[in-house]
Design a protein around this motif. Sequence first.
Motif, PDB file in Angstrom:
ATOM      1  N   ARG A 289       8.358   5.807   1.141  1.00  0.00           N
ATOM      2  CA  ARG A 289       7.255   4.977   0.651  1.00  0.00           C
ATOM      3  C   ARG A 289       6.071   5.897   0.367  1.00  0.00           C
ATOM      4  O   ARG A 289       5.175   6.056   1.197  1.00  0.00           O
ATOM      5  CB  ARG A 289       6.881   3.942   1.717  1.00  0.00           C
TER       6      ARG A 289
ATOM      7  N   THR B 193       6.535  -0.311  -5.517  1.00  0.00           N
ATOM      8  CA  THR B 193       5.763  -1.542  -5.745  1.00  0.00           C
ATOM      9  C   THR B 193       4.368  -1.538  -5.129  1.00  0.00           C
ATOM     10  O   THR B 193       3.510  -2.271  -5.581  1.00  0.00           O
ATOM     11  CB  THR B 193       6.497  -2.784  -5.203  1.00  0.00           C
ATOM     12  N   HIS B 194       4.154  -0.748  -4.091  1.00  0.00           N
ATOM     13  CA  HIS B 194       2.852  -0.771  -3.407  1.00  0.00           C
ATOM     14  C   HIS B 194       1.865   0.219  -4.030  1.00  0.00           C
ATOM     15  O   HIS B 194       0.710   0.266  -3.627  1.00  0.00           O
ATOM     16  CB  HIS B 194       3.066  -0.409  -1.935  1.00  0.00           C
TER      17      HIS B 194
ATOM     18  N   GLN C  64      -0.606  -1.600 -10.258  1.00  0.00           N
ATOM     19  CA  GLN C  64      -1.034  -2.978 -10.001  1.00  0.00           C
ATOM     20  C   GLN C  64      -1.912  -3.509 -11.127  1.00  0.00           C
ATOM     21  O   GLN C  64      -2.490  -2.753 -11.895  1.00  0.00           O
ATOM     22  CB  GLN C  64      -1.835  -3.057  -8.687  1.00  0.00           C
TER      23      GLN C  64
END
Lengths: 271, 157
Positions: free
Chosen positions: A9, A53-54, A59
């Motif tokens: 991550r 995705t993070h 975003q």
Amino acid sequence: MMYGFSFHRPKSLAEAADVFARADDPTYVSGGHSLLPTMKSRLAAPSDLIALTHLPELQGITRDGDRVIIGAAQTHASVASAALVQDALPALAQLAGSIGDMQVRHRGTIGGSLANNDPAADYPSAVLALGATIVTSTREIHADDYFDGMFATALELGEIITAIAFPIPKSAGYAKMRNPASRYALAASFVAKTEDAVRVAITGAGSDGVFRWSAAEKALGASFDSAALAGLALSADDMLGDMHADASYRAHLAAICTQRAVDNQGRLTLL
Amino acid sequence: MRQLAITVNGEVRTADVEDRTLLVEFLREGLGLTGTHVGCDTTQCGACTVIMDGQAVKSCTVLAVMAEGAEVRTIEGLADGDRLHPLQDAFSRHHALQCGFCTPGMIMASLDVIERHGADLDAQTVRHELEGNLCRCTGYHNIVKAVLDAAGRGSPR
């Protein structure tokens, strides 16, 4: 059970690319709703999964003049429910709301779908018909140069989609015939009308993945009316055929979907 | 193996996982919360549906490590002691289950649908948004009635 792998991550786009470069046989994962089922059936066995995705760079849904910019990590549900998309590109919002099912829409992302380029995916048709730009970690790629056949794209190894920039058309419509069991498109057509042109992109049907139907574009450019499509047909030689729908049926469906998308601009039509 | 912490039904819970461990395996095998079912294991049937950070997801298609630090709600978190959650109560009263295998996933998905739509909920929306939950017994009709009832949208008892 899946083969083993290492999960990462990363904290930034740069770190993600760095992990990718150092790993043995890595792959990026976004919502994972294509990749994880593929890994569970042991059709893929990457050594490393790098979650995206993070990442802050992926975003957001914003409007920039005459374009809507959608971050690659935006889920289908978030695109479907974004007021900004509903206002500027209602057909795109409704397309997103028709992908998979509610739970899938909560996890699957627009960037993941486009990187995967499944021949039955919905988003590729919107991206191609709207002439969108794929923004990546290293460059910008026009839709016309991006799709490269089934499950293939212009992305280089390690390149990451960060956003998709959609020009806002005068109007657009999307019509889809779904497989009644899987709900994937057997054929679907996205028709976008701009000031000076009409673009038609077909997904679900082509044996080479998403494609533009240039004869239909020309006819609709002269007269934007589904009657202008009379007599036009796609060749079954270029279509997928399987137990669910043979090639000639898909060619027929793609033409019908195109008519419906013209007749129903500004929204999704499910056949 | 590594130790992973996920907030489940309001409590931080830990279990040893591999990177390939699925969220549903973390819940069932790691924590013994077997109310969440594995039906198809291919993202289709919805029996494994849980709420993760406020959204219904299929826990057979989420890695446990992806849920690290997340808030997860499962069927075990709904009832208040012996008092059933209104959705559970509505499913019972409307005969919205027969064999019951799909019910935990059906209820967790319905919870999300009700929380998002509130008073605007109608039968068509329920049917559309429960598309990812398969029931092979009921024919769905009583499930839709139960969800509308629990949402306070009519359907007489």
